[in-house]
Design a protein around this motif. Structure first.
Motif: not given
Length: 146
Positions: A90-109
């Motif tokens: 029940s919570t809306y959120d917006t956050a920036g994220y980055t990702y790396s195809e090379a090492n299959f990583k996703l960074n968020e908050k």
């Protein structure tokens, strides 16, 4: 007595062969280029939340899993502008994220997820970390589908 007489070499045959080779080269190059964007194309979508599993491992104790099953309207929407829009519990959120195809990583908050599975229909994010305040290891796993 019959003899097979070879037909003279037609210059159109050489032209057709050259055109076929060129077409195949362009087709192969296009396929390789598409595979490079395949990761991004799969990630950049609106994903329905299936489950969040947070398992705590403490020294000398059995693992303690806390499972949350996603509701029908809950989602995570990864956009090309580097924003993640989500609606969970029940919570809306917006956050920036980055990702790396090379090492299959996703960074968020502050979370650093490993992308364990990414197909056209399924994504599994895993974020292991050690908490010094409780001296416990946490394994945070998010399962999404399209």
């Amino acid at each position: 007595m019959m003899h097979n007489v070879p037909k003279p070499l037609n210059s159109n045959r050489l032209l057709a062969t050259t055109a076929c080779v060129a077409f195949l080269f362009v087709l192969i190059a296009a396929c390789k280029k598409d595979k490079g964007n395949d990761f991004t194309g799969k990630l950049m979508n609106k994903w329905s939340l299936v489950q969040i599993l947070d398992t705590v491992y403490s020294s000398g104790a059995a693992p303690v899993p806390a499972k949350y099953d996603g509701k029908t309207d809950e989602y995570m929407d990864f956009r090309k502008d580097g924003k993640l829009y989500s609606f969970i519990q029940s919570t809306y959120d917006t956050a920036g994220y980055t990702y790396s195809e090379a090492n299959f990583k996703l960074n968020e908050k502050g979370f650093q997820y490993e992308i364990q599975i990414l197909t056209d229909n399924t994504m599994v994010l895993h974020e292991p970390h050690f908490t010094t305040s409780t001296l416990a290891y946490h394994a945070y796993k998010i399962t999404l589908k399209r």
